[in-house]
Each structure stands twice: as structure tokens, then as C-alpha cells.
Design a protein around this motif. Structure first.
Motif, PDB file in Angstrom:
ATOM      1  N   ASP A 123     -20.066 -22.923  18.440  1.00  0.00           N
ATOM      2  CA  ASP A 123     -20.497 -21.517  18.370  1.00  0.00           C
ATOM      3  C   ASP A 123     -21.748 -21.236  19.197  1.00  0.00           C
ATOM      4  O   ASP A 123     -22.138 -20.075  19.381  1.00  0.00           O
ATOM      5  CB  ASP A 123     -20.744 -21.113  16.905  1.00  0.00           C
ATOM      6  N   THR A 180     -31.532 -24.560  14.413  1.00  0.00           N
ATOM      7  CA  THR A 180     -31.304 -23.861  13.137  1.00  0.00           C
ATOM      8  C   THR A 180     -29.840 -24.032  12.716  1.00  0.00           C
ATOM      9  O   THR A 180     -29.518 -24.897  11.904  1.00  0.00           O
ATOM     10  CB  THR A 180     -31.674 -22.371  13.263  1.00  0.00           C
ATOM     11  N   THR A 181     -28.955 -23.253  13.328  1.00  0.00           N
ATOM     12  CA  THR A 181     -27.533 -23.298  12.942  1.00  0.00           C
ATOM     13  C   THR A 181     -26.892 -24.646  13.253  1.00  0.00           C
ATOM     14  O   THR A 181     -26.122 -25.185  12.438  1.00  0.00           O
ATOM     15  CB  THR A 181     -26.756 -22.171  13.660  1.00  0.00           C
ATOM     16  N   SER A 194     -13.611 -24.975  13.052  1.00  0.00           N
ATOM     17  CA  SER A 194     -14.946 -24.475  12.706  1.00  0.00           C
ATOM     18  C   SER A 194     -15.630 -25.419  11.727  1.00  0.00           C
ATOM     19  O   SER A 194     -14.985 -26.264  11.086  1.00  0.00           O
ATOM     20  CB  SER A 194     -14.841 -23.092  12.063  1.00  0.00           C
ATOM     21  N   ASN A 195     -16.950 -25.253  11.587  1.00  0.00           N
ATOM     22  CA  ASN A 195     -17.697 -26.101  10.659  1.00  0.00           C
ATOM     23  C   ASN A 195     -17.197 -25.971   9.222  1.00  0.00           C
ATOM     24  O   ASN A 195     -16.930 -26.984   8.570  1.00  0.00           O
ATOM     25  CB  ASN A 195     -19.192 -25.792  10.760  1.00  0.00           C
ATOM     26  N   TRP A 216     -31.003 -22.054  18.657  1.00  0.00           N
ATOM     27  CA  TRP A 216     -29.779 -21.995  17.835  1.00  0.00           C
ATOM     28  C   TRP A 216     -29.430 -23.390  17.310  1.00  0.00           C
ATOM     29  O   TRP A 216     -29.086 -23.554  16.133  1.00  0.00           O
ATOM     30  CB  TRP A 216     -28.624 -21.439  18.673  1.00  0.00           C
ATOM     31  N   GLU A 253     -27.972 -27.131  10.732  1.00  0.00           N
ATOM     32  CA  GLU A 253     -27.303 -26.802   9.462  1.00  0.00           C
ATOM     33  C   GLU A 253     -25.857 -27.310   9.481  1.00  0.00           C
ATOM     34  O   GLU A 253     -25.372 -27.885   8.501  1.00  0.00           O
ATOM     35  CB  GLU A 253     -27.328 -25.286   9.249  1.00  0.00           C
ATOM     36  N   ASN A 254     -25.179 -27.118  10.614  1.00  0.00           N
ATOM     37  CA  ASN A 254     -23.788 -27.577  10.749  1.00  0.00           C
ATOM     38  C   ASN A 254     -23.667 -29.091  10.583  1.00  0.00           C
ATOM     39  O   ASN A 254     -22.807 -29.582   9.849  1.00  0.00           O
ATOM     40  CB  ASN A 254     -23.210 -27.169  12.106  1.00  0.00           C
ATOM     41  N   THR A 269     -19.864 -28.753  15.233  1.00  0.00           N
ATOM     42  CA  THR A 269     -21.317 -28.605  15.096  1.00  0.00           C
ATOM     43  C   THR A 269     -21.916 -27.676  16.162  1.00  0.00           C
ATOM     44  O   THR A 269     -22.828 -26.918  15.867  1.00  0.00           O
ATOM     45  CB  THR A 269     -22.033 -29.973  15.170  1.00  0.00           C
ATOM     46  N   TRP A 270     -21.400 -27.710  17.400  1.00  0.00           N
ATOM     47  CA  TRP A 270     -22.094 -26.963  18.459  1.00  0.00           C
ATOM     48  C   TRP A 270     -21.254 -25.878  19.153  1.00  0.00           C
ATOM     49  O   TRP A 270     -21.771 -25.123  19.971  1.00  0.00           O
ATOM     50  CB  TRP A 270     -22.640 -27.920  19.525  1.00  0.00           C
TER      51      TRP A 270
END
Length: 335
Positions: free
Chosen positions: A284, A303-304, A254-255, A300, A307-308, A281-282
Motif C-alpha cells: 500500500d 508508521t503503517t 492485503s495485510n 508511511w 504496524e503491518n 507489509t509494504w
């Protein structure tokens, strides 16, 4: 050790202004197809796979020095990389499961010449490797890597070698027993493929510990393979195994775990030269794309996903420019 013009140009193309490789990875094929199909509850065709790769490339390369793609499903995506450098994978996805030793194979209709013609700045190979595998099996792998290294020399393009460890005795790579073996597997692999005979330019390596077994980390799950101090030493020991530039892969964690991993590498004082970071990074976003479609996935990512990758870039402030491994104080010194 002097870099040829083509190898120098390729390394510059995939690095940021500091000389750190801050690259995103999107060359997953079989595993990605299975994950998307599982979430969608149906077949994922090559068009959907290509669309997923294009969206990741389009959004994340605004924040990356380069993108790693595959020529099977990723060439269209490579047109949307926002001037980031391009690494192309040369191996078939997965490995030969019918014979022992996780033997690799190259893509049928590709060569280093063709990858370069397709726009690659660098060529990447993934190899499943353990120094503890039978000598006959490793000899096959060594010869295979020698051929690819020579092919990259012939076409004057950088060769990135990614090696992923495994238990040669058939044990579970997520187990405590494997976590204890992992430092020697990573260090031994770095020592082997740092040898001049392979002509590898950048080693893409796993971190030498399994974070969930490192006592005193957020990733720790209660079963200890190493204390924090021992883990820090494993990072330092692995670094001593090669004079080559090396970058870390995210290995599907996970990040938050990957960010903590890079923080541990920094704390150890290890002079790593960047990352090639994919699923941290991608990953999720797979469920978003599969269940809600391309538009929702792009939102997504913006945004997320951003951020990742921004978290990774922040952690990369601790990385050391790869040109220092060639005795240079700046990229300009190399030409």
C-alpha cells in the motif's frame, strides 16, 4: 538428516531467537516496476527501484529476522538491513512467456558462489509449478531444481524453494474453479520438492486455500469453494506432505487477509515455521512513493508499514521453530 555447518549457520542467520523465520520479502522486480510506473504515470528507472528497496529494507528489518532481496537492484539495500539475515534471489523475474509451461531461468551473471560472496546467508528460487502440468515440462523443472540444489550443497548454503501454483489448463487463477484445485496443487508441490533428491532446505509455500472462497472468514466474498472446516483440513493435509521446514508466502494479499490466513493456519494446528512476507507489509506504500516521494514513503513505512509487520509478528507466535523438523528441542542441540 543432519545439517552441515554452512546450512546450519545460514538458517540461524535468517531466524529469530525462537528459531522461527520472520522474514520480509523485497525481491520483486518487474511487477514492482510496473506498479510504481502505473502510479507515477511515467518510467521508473533502476535508481528509483533501488531507492524503494532500500527504504523498505532500512525500516522493516528492524522488525524482521531477515530480508529477501534480488542482486539486480537490491544489493545497495542489503547494506541497510540492521543486522538481519540476507536471502538473495537467484532467478530472473517472471518466466518465459514465449514457450508453454512458465519455464524459469537463472540470472545471467550470478551463481550460488557469487550470491554467497555478495553476502547471502541463503539462496532463494521461485518456480511456477503445477503437479498437473505436462510430464515433459515438469521434468525440465525437476532437473533445473536438482542442479540448483547440488550447487547449494557444493557451497554449503541453505536453499529456499518458493513454488507458486498455476492452472496448467490455462484457467484463471483467481476463479472458483482454480480455488477448488489449489489444495491439490499446493500439497502435490510440497510432496514433490520435499524429496531428498532436490536438496531443498526450506519450502516457501502458498497456503493451500484461496481465502476469498473460504466460507466463514472475513476475506470471504460470497462464492464458496470450501467451508471453514474443509479449509482447516486442507492446511493439515498439506503439512503431511513433507517433513521439511516450510514457511508461508503472502502472495500479494492485503495485510488483514494475510493475518487472517495465519490465524487459520494456527487454528488448524499446522506446524508451519514462519513466513517470507512481502507485499502484505509494504504494497500500500507504492502509491505513496510514486506520488509523494521517498520522504513520505519512509514516514508511511515507519508508521503503517511497521504496524503491518508487527501484525505479522504477532500472528507468528503460532509458528513452530524449524529446528523441530530435525528432531531438536533447541537451536543449541544442532550445534
Amino acid at each position: 538428516m543432519k545439517l552441515t555447518p554452512g546450512k546450519l549457520a545460514g538458517l540461524k542467520a535468517v531466524s529469530d531467537a525462537r528459531g522461527v523465520i520472520a522474514a520480509a520479502a523485497m525481491d520483486q522486480r518487474g511487477s514492482l516496476q510496473k506498479s510504481l510506473a502505473k502510479e507515477r504515470g511515467g518510467i521508473i528507472d533502476s535508481a528509483a527501484l533501488g531507492e524503494f528497496k532500500t527504504l523498505v529494507t532500512e525500516v522493516l528489518t528492524r522488525h524482521a529476522s531477515a530480508i529477501l532481496l534480488d542482486p539486480e537492484f537490491g544489493l545497495e539495500a542489503s547494506k541497510n538491513r540492521n543486522s538481519a539475515g540476507l536471502l538473495l534471489a537467484y532467478e530472473k523475474t517472471g518466466y518465459d512467456s514465449a514457450t508453454p509451461g512458465r519455464l524459469p531461468d537463472l540470472l545471467d551473471v550470478w551463481s550460488v558462489r557469487r550470491l554467497k560472496e555478495a553476502g547471502a546467508d541463503c539462496v532463494k528460487i521461485l518456480l511456477y509449478y503445477s503437479p498437473f502440468e505436462k510430464t515433459a515440462i515438469n521434468d525440465l523443472k525437476h532437473a533445473w531444481i536438482e542442479r540448483i540444489g547440488d550447487e547449494c550443497i557444493a557451497h554449503d548454503i541453505p536453499f529456499f524453494l518458493e513454488f507458486v501454483g498455476y492452472d496448467a489448463e490455462g484457467g484463471d487463477e483467481k476463479s472458483l474453479a482454480y480455488a477448488i484445485k489449489k489444495p491439490l496443487i499446493v500439497s502435490g508441490s510440497m510432496a514433490e520438492f520435499g524429496k531428498e533428491r532436490y536438496n531443498v532446505d526450506v519450502l516457501k509455500v502458498e497456503v493451500p486455500v484461496e481465502m476469498s472462497y473460504v466460507e466463514g472468514t472475513k476475506a470471504f466474498k460470497g462464492e464458496k469453494a470450501y467451508t471453514r472446516a474443509e479449509a482447516l483440513q486442507h492446511f493439515r493435509d498439506a503439512e503431511t506432505m513433507t517433513h521439511k521446514p516450510f514457511i508461508y508466502l503472502s502472495a500479494g494479499v492485503s495485510n488483514p487477509v494475510f493475518i487472517e490466513t495465519l490465524a487459520l493456519a494456527a487454528e488448524s494446528g499446522t506446524k508451519f515455521n514462519g513466513v517470507l512476507c512481502g507485499r502484505a507489509t509494504w504494497k500500500d506504500g507504492i502509491v505513496i512513493y510514486a506520488k509523494q516521494g521517498a520522504a513520505a514513503f519512509k514516514e508511511w513505512l515507519e508508521t503503517t508499514g511497521v504496524e503491518n509487520i508487527s501484525n505479522v509478528n504477532e500472528a507468528l507466535k503460532a509458528a513452530t521453530p524449524w529446528y523441530t523438523k530435525f528432531g531438536a528441542n533447541s537451536l543449541a542441540e544442532l550445534g
